[in-house]
Write a protein that holds these residues in place. Structure first.
Motif, PDB file in Angstrom:
ATOM      1  N   ARG A   1       0.832  -1.219   0.000  1.00 23.35           N
ATOM      2  CA  ARG A   1       0.000   0.000   0.000  1.00 23.35           C
ATOM      3  C   ARG A   1       0.854   1.252   0.000  1.00 23.35           C
TER       4      ARG A   1
ATOM      5  N   TYR B   1      -4.985   3.919  -1.633  1.00 23.17           N
ATOM      6  CA  TYR B   1      -4.504   2.775  -0.855  1.00 23.17           C
ATOM      7  C   TYR B   1      -4.030   1.623  -1.744  1.00 23.17           C
TER       8      TYR B   1
ATOM      9  N   ARG C   1      -7.666  -5.041  -0.873  1.00 25.64           N
ATOM     10  CA  ARG C   1      -7.237  -6.196  -0.088  1.00 25.64           C
ATOM     11  C   ARG C   1      -5.862  -6.560  -0.615  1.00 25.64           C
TER      12      ARG C   1
ATOM     13  N   ILE D   1      -8.705   1.145   6.136  1.00 29.20           N
ATOM     14  CA  ILE D   1      -7.299   1.122   5.717  1.00 29.20           C
ATOM     15  C   ILE D   1      -6.588   2.330   6.319  1.00 29.20           C
TER      16      ILE D   1
END
Ligand code: HEM
Ligand SMILES: [Cu+2]
Length: 694
Positions: free
Chosen positions: A150, A566, A570, A599
């Motif tokens: 990320r 982000y 996932r 997140i």
């Protein structure tokens, strides 16, 4: 103000430090060119300020960009710096070529001192403020996406690196408006940069710009290496990383070990100049050879710092546009590592002629030639990748093909230079200048431009115009041959490099050809600007929001274009090298996560811009001996770092609902998009969803 106060405040500033004053007092071609360049910088800066104010974009600029810790935005800002500096260095290159073309048997347009400033700034900018920021920007943008992360390991350090680079670039631009630049070349060799030879501000500008740049690159190297070691997504073993991530890792290791010798060299040179030390003087026990060794201990690895990422880029581009898996992945990784290690064993070939024994020269000559082997391995691998592939001649692929042919040629002349007896004949001539441009333009510059075209749709969500891309590519290729093949001839004929005027009229046709070539190269840059403009205007028709316009392999193509802040809703879980490519074949590449989660991302921070501005001020003050400002600048940096270390609230949460909303929008677009066959990928039909060939 009382008389002694002024020097205390302004240091050694005098009115004739301004090129405008010099041109007013002495209006000849040389001074007018200098004043024109200064005026251009001032006008450009003013234009930007007025434009941003008129558009009311200051707040947006500050909160969305300048204080952002998002690795993608930092990457883009690095590349913006690189492109601005590229424009300047290209103009200077053209001015040098023009000078040599007209100064045959006469002094020409620019004075010898000015010519020396031109090659010093051109070389320093191209290496430290064009190639380095460009590739650091690309690595920043791509590596976290490619390894399924990320963010980078140290987001704030990342921003500080960017701002120190910007500070260095600022110090490179300042002497156009106030003062003069170094005449000591991009390598800043003493005695040309010692106080005895040049007591002016020029070498000091060079020292502080390069010092800031080298510290920034050390920080970048640490950040990239740690990111790759620690932040890979589950299942992403080192040998499953895309090749660009591998070459980034090797580059990062080179940065960590190669930049400090340079920082030390410039620091010692500063001690020589400021405090009368004698590290590199001929008198009182100093020795210039210490500088040569330190500089090239950095300098040779540096050429691999700027070429290895390009090798990674070509690997991705060739495999994607040959519609084939990269041939010989393992050997490419090993070759990259081998080059990285060997690059520390050859620095002496930069001064074969500076007095060491023939046997030592022989050792380094052989080591140098040995580097050709892993490089040759790579070329074979790319050729085998294309072999029987379904090759698509898109712009990045054209760059890759031009690179392979041109780079091999430059490699061959490198073997000539690696042979000490031959180097004795052509060293310090235009033959060398032709050789390293042969490597740097086809290797680094083409690679950077290929990457720009290849990943632009990922970063901005729409494709670049193909036609203008090809025109630009053609200019960079034809221009290169026209501009630099004549230099091989001139160099072999004995024409020295860094020469402001030429006595030998037989050189004339070659110098004319080189001048035309330089103009064609500049047209390549203009074509890039036109391409950007045209593409911006057509962007509604070339959107690739679904995110995978070229049927890509690595993870960066598995998310939206542009990617959300982000990156991955996932974190991906991969079980092989071409996980995304394979998932497309097996049918479920875009499966949404079972449950969305909050997140955590780093908050914006003003720390980096403050450090950047304070170090610009400190560097500028050191150049001009404004001691009060230098002390203030350094104190501001230290105080900022200490204050920041007390900050606790440095993260913010993106709520799961917001993540879900963004992902849904994207997944809907993917579901709606029409998969397009490869033949149509450069048409408006391409919405970023590749048709899958099993
Ligand atoms: C694209 C068009 C380019 C042109 C027309 C050009 C032209 C020139 C010229 C005329 C010189 C001075 C040669 C002399 O000493 O007589 C020079 C030097 C140099 N160039 Fe370029 N160049 C270009 C691109 C680049 C690039 C892309 C790089 C690096 C990434 C680069 C790095 C250098 C360096 C390091 C020097 C040596 C400066 C010194 O002598 O200290 N150039 N170039
Ligand atoms: Cu070297």
């Amino acid at each position: 103000m009382s008389a002694p106060l002024l020097p205390a405040l302004l240091g050694r500033f005098r009115w004739d430090a301004l090129p405008f004053v010099r041109a007013w007092e002495n209006p000849n071609a040389n001074e007018l060119i200098a004043a024109g360049a200064g005026a251009l910088v001032v006008a450009g800066a003013l234009f930007m300020v007025v434009l941003i104010t008129r558009l009311g974009r200051w707040r947006w600029l500050w909160t969305e960009w300048l204080t952002s810790l998002d690795h993608k935005k930092i990457g883009i800002m690095y590349i913006v710096i690189a492109l601005v500096m590229l424009a300047r260095a290209l103009i200077e290159a053209n001015l040098m070529r023009l000078q040599q073309a007209v100064a045959i048997g006469n002094p020409g347009l620019v004075a010898p001192e000015h010519f020396a400033e031109l090659f010093s700034t051109h070389g320093s900018i191209m290496i430290f403020f064009m190639a380095m920021p460009f590739l650091t920007g690309l690595i920043n943008y791509l590596v976290p996406l490619q390894i399924g992360a990320r963010d980078v390991a140290y987001p704030l350090l990342n921003a500080i690196g960017l701002w120190l680079t910007a500070a260095g670039a600022g110090l490179m631009m300042a002497p156009l408006v106030i003062g003069r630049f170094s005449t000591g070349g991009w390598s800043g060799y003493p005695p040309f940069t010692e106080i005895g030879f040049n007591p002016g501000v020029g070498p000091d500008y060079w020292i502080w710009a390069i010092t800031l740049g080298s510290i920034a690159s050390t920080l970048a190297g640490i950040n990239i290496a740690v990111t790759i070691y620690k932040m890979r997504c589950p299942g992403m073993t080192l040998m499953r990383m895309p090749l660009f991530a591998w070459t980034s890792l090797c580059t990062a290791i080179l940065m960590i070990f190669a930049m400090p010798p340079l920082t030390v060299a410039t620091a010692l040179l500063a001690l020589d100049r400021y405090l009368d030390f004698h590290f590199f003087t001929n008198a009182l026990g100093g020795n210039m050879m210490h500088y040569a060794n330190l500089f090239w201990m950095f300098g040779h690895p540096e050429v691999y710092i700027v070429i290895l990422p390009a090798f990674g880029i070509y690997s991705e581009v060739v495999s994607t546009f040959s519609s084939k898996e990269l041939y010989g992945y393992n050997s490419l990784v090993i070759a990259t590592m081998a080059i990285a290690v060997l690059s520390f064993t050859v620095w002496l070939h930069h001064f074969f002629t500076m007095g060491q024994s023939p046997s030592l020269n022989a050792v380094f000559g052989i080591a140098t030639m040995a580097i050709g082997v892993p490089t040759g391995v790579k070329i074979y691998n790319w050729i085998w990748t294309m072999f029987r592939g379904e090759v698509r001649f898109t712009t990045p692929m054209c760059y890759a093909l031009a690179f392979m042919m041109t780079f091999v040629l430059g490699g061959l002349t490198g073997i000539i230079l690696a042979f000490p007896p031959l180097d004795y004949i052509v060293h310090n001539t235009l033959f060398l200048v032709a050789h390293f441009h042969n490597m740097l333009i086809s290797g680094t510059l083409y690679g950077l431009l290929a990457a720009y075209t290849f990943w632009f749709p990922k970063a901005f969500g729409f494709r670049l115009d193909e036609r203008w891309g090809k025109i630009s590519c053609a200019c960079w290729v034809i221009g290169f041959y026209l501009a630099f093949m004549p230099l091989y001839v001139l160099g072999a004929a004995g024409m020295a490099r860094r020469t402001p005027a030429v006595m030998e009229t037989a050189y004339r046709p070659w110098l004319y050809a080189a001048e035309v070539g330089a103009l064609v190269l500049f047209c390549g840059f203009v074509a890039l600007l036109v391409q950007l403009w045209v593409s911006l205007r057509n962007r509604a028709a070339t959107r690739v929001f679904a995110g995978d316009p070229w049927d890509g392999r690595a993870l960066e193509w598995s998310i939206a274009a542009p990617p959300p802040e982000y990156n991955f809703a996932r974190l991906p879980q991969v079980d092989q090298r071409h996980w995304f490519f394979d998932a497309k074949r097996k049918g479920a590449p875009y499966a949404p996560p079972a449950r969305y989660e909050d997140i955590q991302m780093p908050k914006n921070s003003a720390v980096a811009p403050i450090i950047g501005i304070a170090s610009t001020a400190a560097g500028f003050a050191l150049v001009w001996h404004m001691w009060w400002l230098a002390i203030l600048g350094v104190l501001a940096v230290v105080a900022t770092v200490i204050t920041r270390s007390f900050a606790r609230d440095t993260h913010r949460l993106i709520p799961a609902s917001a993540v879900e909303r963004m992902e849904r929008t994207w997944l809907d677009a993917v579901a709606r998009a029409r998969p397009i066959p490869r033949e149509m990928e450069t048409t408006p039909a391409n919405a970023g969803l590749a048709e899958v060939h099993p």
